[in-house]
Design a protein around this motif. Structure first.
Motif, PDB file in Angstrom:
ATOM      1  N   ALA J  12       0.827  -1.201   0.000  1.00  0.00           N
ATOM      2  CA  ALA J  12       0.000   0.000   0.000  1.00  0.00           C
ATOM      3  C   ALA J  12       0.869   1.261   0.000  1.00  0.00           C
ATOM      4  N   PHE J  16       1.175   4.020  -2.879  1.00  0.00           N
ATOM      5  CA  PHE J  16       0.862   5.395  -2.469  1.00  0.00           C
ATOM      6  C   PHE J  16       1.783   6.408  -3.153  1.00  0.00           C
TER       7      PHE J  16
ATOM      8  N   ALA L  12      -7.068   0.462   2.557  1.00  0.00           N
ATOM      9  CA  ALA L  12      -7.502   1.844   2.769  1.00  0.00           C
ATOM     10  C   ALA L  12      -6.387   2.831   2.402  1.00  0.00           C
ATOM     11  N   ILE L  13      -5.156   2.537   2.843  1.00  0.00           N
ATOM     12  CA  ILE L  13      -4.029   3.415   2.499  1.00  0.00           C
ATOM     13  C   ILE L  13      -3.869   3.479   0.987  1.00  0.00           C
ATOM     14  N   SER L  14      -4.008   2.329   0.361  1.00  0.00           N
ATOM     15  CA  SER L  14      -3.843   2.250  -1.083  1.00  0.00           C
ATOM     16  C   SER L  14      -4.935   3.081  -1.780  1.00  0.00           C
ATOM     17  N   ALA L  15      -6.163   2.939  -1.339  1.00  0.00           N
ATOM     18  CA  ALA L  15      -7.256   3.709  -1.939  1.00  0.00           C
ATOM     19  C   ALA L  15      -7.072   5.199  -1.664  1.00  0.00           C
ATOM     20  N   PHE L  16      -6.379   5.505  -0.565  1.00  0.00           N
ATOM     21  CA  PHE L  16      -6.163   6.895  -0.159  1.00  0.00           C
ATOM     22  C   PHE L  16      -5.307   7.645  -1.180  1.00  0.00           C
ATOM     23  N   THR L  17      -4.579   6.888  -2.030  1.00  0.00           N
ATOM     24  CA  THR L  17      -3.748   7.498  -3.078  1.00  0.00           C
ATOM     25  C   THR L  17      -4.569   8.467  -3.927  1.00  0.00           C
ATOM     26  N   GLY L  18      -5.872   8.194  -4.003  1.00  0.00           N
ATOM     27  CA  GLY L  18      -6.741   9.006  -4.849  1.00  0.00           C
ATOM     28  C   GLY L  18      -6.789  10.473  -4.443  1.00  0.00           C
ATOM     29  N   ILE L  19      -6.367  10.777  -3.218  1.00  0.00           N
ATOM     30  CA  ILE L  19      -6.432  12.160  -2.748  1.00  0.00           C
ATOM     31  C   ILE L  19      -5.575  13.087  -3.622  1.00  0.00           C
ATOM     32  N   ALA L  61      -4.901   7.331  -9.390  1.00  0.00           N
ATOM     33  CA  ALA L  61      -5.951   6.961  -8.423  1.00  0.00           C
ATOM     34  C   ALA L  61      -6.420   5.542  -8.692  1.00  0.00           C
ATOM     35  N   GLY L  64      -4.061   2.891  -7.309  1.00  0.00           N
ATOM     36  CA  GLY L  64      -4.324   2.684  -5.887  1.00  0.00           C
ATOM     37  C   GLY L  64      -5.574   1.859  -5.671  1.00  0.00           C
TER      38      GLY L  64
ATOM     39  N   ALA N  10     -10.145   1.182   8.939  1.00  0.00           N
ATOM     40  CA  ALA N  10      -9.750   1.141   7.531  1.00  0.00           C
ATOM     41  C   ALA N  10     -10.820   1.809   6.672  1.00  0.00           C
ATOM     42  N   ILE N  13     -10.485   5.563   7.058  1.00  0.00           N
ATOM     43  CA  ILE N  13      -9.362   6.123   6.301  1.00  0.00           C
ATOM     44  C   ILE N  13      -9.725   6.196   4.823  1.00  0.00           C
ATOM     45  N   SER N  14     -10.366   5.138   4.356  1.00  0.00           N
ATOM     46  CA  SER N  14     -10.737   5.074   2.939  1.00  0.00           C
ATOM     47  C   SER N  14     -11.740   6.189   2.613  1.00  0.00           C
ATOM     48  N   THR N  17     -10.518   9.764   2.020  1.00  0.00           N
ATOM     49  CA  THR N  17      -9.975  10.172   0.713  1.00  0.00           C
ATOM     50  C   THR N  17     -10.756  11.348   0.138  1.00  0.00           C
ATOM     51  N   GLY N  20      -9.641  15.257  -0.321  1.00  0.00           N
ATOM     52  CA  GLY N  20      -8.944  15.839  -1.460  1.00  0.00           C
ATOM     53  C   GLY N  20      -9.922  16.479  -2.437  1.00  0.00           C
ATOM     54  N   THR N  60     -12.650  10.257  -7.477  1.00  0.00           N
ATOM     55  CA  THR N  60     -11.675   9.757  -6.493  1.00  0.00           C
ATOM     56  C   THR N  60     -12.307   9.630  -5.108  1.00  0.00           C
TER      57      THR N  60
END
Lengths: 77, 77, 77, 77, 77, 77, 77, 77, 77, 77, 77, 77, 77, 77
Positions: J12, J16, L12-19, L61, L64, N10, N13-14, N17, N20, N60
């Motif tokens: 992840a 990121f 969740a961290i991975s999906a957070f890349t979308g920010i 995004a 992620g 999780a 956190i998701s 996102t 952003g 996103t």
């Protein structure tokens, strides 16, 4: 003893509040000298306002100092 | 002994407050020299205001130093 | 031994205060050279103000250094 | 052994203080070359001021280095 | 073994100091090329000042490298 | 085994130093192309200065890489 | 005893709220002196507005102080 | 197994170095297209400089990738 | 007792919300005095709008204060 | 099982990395459309440079994706 | 009891959401008074738009307050 | 079960890349509408470039999202 | 009970998403009142666009609220 | 139960996102109303581009929402 240590940390965080006024008053001073450079005859009026605002900002640093000293002398004494 | 260590950390955080004034006074100095470059004949008035504001900002660094020294000498002595 | 280690960390944090003056004095220097470029004949006056402000800022780095050395030599000696 | 490790971390944090001067001196240099581009005949005066300010800023990096080396050689030797 | 690991972390943090010079020198370079674009005939004077300032900034990265290598070879050898 | 893991983390932090040069060189490049757009006939002089500054900045990334590889091959081998 | 320590930390965080007003009021002061430099005859009206806004901002620092003192005297007494 | 996990984290942090070049190259590209819009006939010279600088920046991302792959294949294989 | 401590921390975080309004209202005040300096005869209209907006912003600080006091008196009583 | 979890976290973090390119390419696009608005007839040349730079930036996101997928399929399969 | 403490923390974080609106509404107010200073006769229209936008922003602070109060009264009651 | 939880965090961290793309595309859109306001007849060309750049940014995004879904369905299924 | 506490924290983080819209909508409002001050006769068209964009931004705050309430009522009920 | 709690974190956190897009779309809206104020007759074209870009950015936030809901209903059901 550990309790004393944590209260010391708390006092430090509280005293740390002064950083805001430390940066801020300096920035206001910067603006003031900039203004005096532009309008030297308004130097007196500018310096009065600077003192007034800086006093209010300095107050926040003093609140932090007060809480820090209360914690140090009242609770750790 | 650990209690001593935590108080040392607290003193360090407290002394760290000086970073605000360290950055701020420098920025104010920068503005002051900028102003002198623009209006060399106002250099005296500018330098007075700079000292006045910097003294108030320096005070916040001194509050931090005081709390740090109180913690070091009163509590760890 | 761990107590010694924590005091070392505290000394490091305290010495770290210098980062504020390190950035700040440089920024003030940048403004000063900018001012000299614009008004070369005011170079003397600008350099005096730079030294005055930088000395006050350097002081915050020295406060941090003092607390760091007090912690290192008084408490770990 | 762990005590040695923590002192190493402390030395690293202390040496890390140099990052402030590292960024700052560079910014001052940027301003200086900008000033020379605008006023090439003031290059000598600008370079003198740059050195003066950079020396004061470099000092904060040296304070950090000193504390780092004191910790490494005095306490871990 | 864990002691070795923590010293490795400390060396990494110390080497990480270079990030400041890495960003800063680049910014100074950016200002320099900007200045040359504006005043091509001052390119030599600009490049001299750039090297002078960048050398002082690079020094902070070297301080970090030195502490890192001291920790790696002296303490982990 | 955990010692190996921590050294790996240390190597990663050390290699991470490259982020400063990664951002910085790009910014310098941005300034350079901006300068060329304004003064196309100074392209050669601008590109020389860009390379000179970028080489000094790249060096900080290489310091980090060196410490990372020293940790990986010397200590984990 | 640990409970007392945590409440001390809470009081410190609460008092720390003052940093916002500390920076903010200073910035407002900076704008005010800037305005007076531009329009010296409006100094009275500007100072009135500055006081009005600074009072509302100072209030947030006082809210934090109140919660801090309530925690210190009511809960730790 | 945990050792493998920590090395994976280290590889991820190392690969994460690419974020600097990712942002930076894009900013340089932004400046380049801005320059082309202003001076369309310098597009070739601008694109050459962009590639030169971006290659140096991309290198820092590759250093991170190399350390990441070394950690993954050499140490976890 | 620890539960009381955590609730105290929660109250502090909640009261800390005031920092947003503390900075914000000050910035709005700064803009207001800037506007009065430019257009002294609109001072009344500007002050009305400042109060209206500052009241809405102050409300967010009061929400945080309310939650803080609810936690302190209802749950720790 | 925990090892699998940590490798997932590592993947992840690695994925990121794309956030840098995500912000950066967008900023470059913003500059590009700004340039086209100013110089509509240079749209083709601008779009070519945008693609060239964006491809290099996108590469850093792909490096992160590659490390993430290597970790997921090779180590967790 | 610890569960109650964590819910209190959660309520505090939720109430903390108000900081966004606290800063934001103030900034919008700042822009509004700036606009009135420039165009005093549009004060009514500006104040209507300010209220409309501030209401939508205040709503986000209220969402956080609602979740905070739901957690405090429903779950801790 | 904990392993499942950690993988969920990783997703969740991975999906957070979308920010990154979320902020970035919006900024590009802002620049685009700014450009259209200045040059309404270039709206078509601007919109094409916006889509091209936004597609490349959106891709990060999606990377992620892909890693997140791979983790959720392949590893937690 | 601890599970309930962690879900409460999760709900708070989710509700915290509103901070983005809280700041953002306010900034958009600021730009809108700025625009009305410049072009009072376009107030209607500006207010329509403000509502349209603010609705889309408010939606992100509502997504966070929905996830928060789903967690609070479905999982903690 | 703890597993459920971590999955809830999780999901939060998701869902987070969305911050952003929440900030970004608002900024784009701000630019759009600014553009309409300058060029009222281009309002239609501006609003179309705003919707196009905002839709991509909103996406996103929806990716984050989807991952959050998948985690909540599929894994915690």
């Amino acid at each position: 003893m550990t309790g004393t240590g944590i209260i010391a940390i708390a006092a430090a965080i509280s005293a740390f509040t002064g950083i805001g006024a430390g940066i801020g008053i300096s920035l206001a001073t910067g603006k003031a000298v900039e203004g005096i450079a532009r309008q030297p005859e308004a130097a007196g009026s500018i310096r009065t306002s600077l003192l007034l605002g800086a006093a209010l900002a300095e107050a926040t640093a003093i609140y932090g100092l007060v809480v820090a000293l209360v914690l140090v002398f009242l609770k750790m004494g």
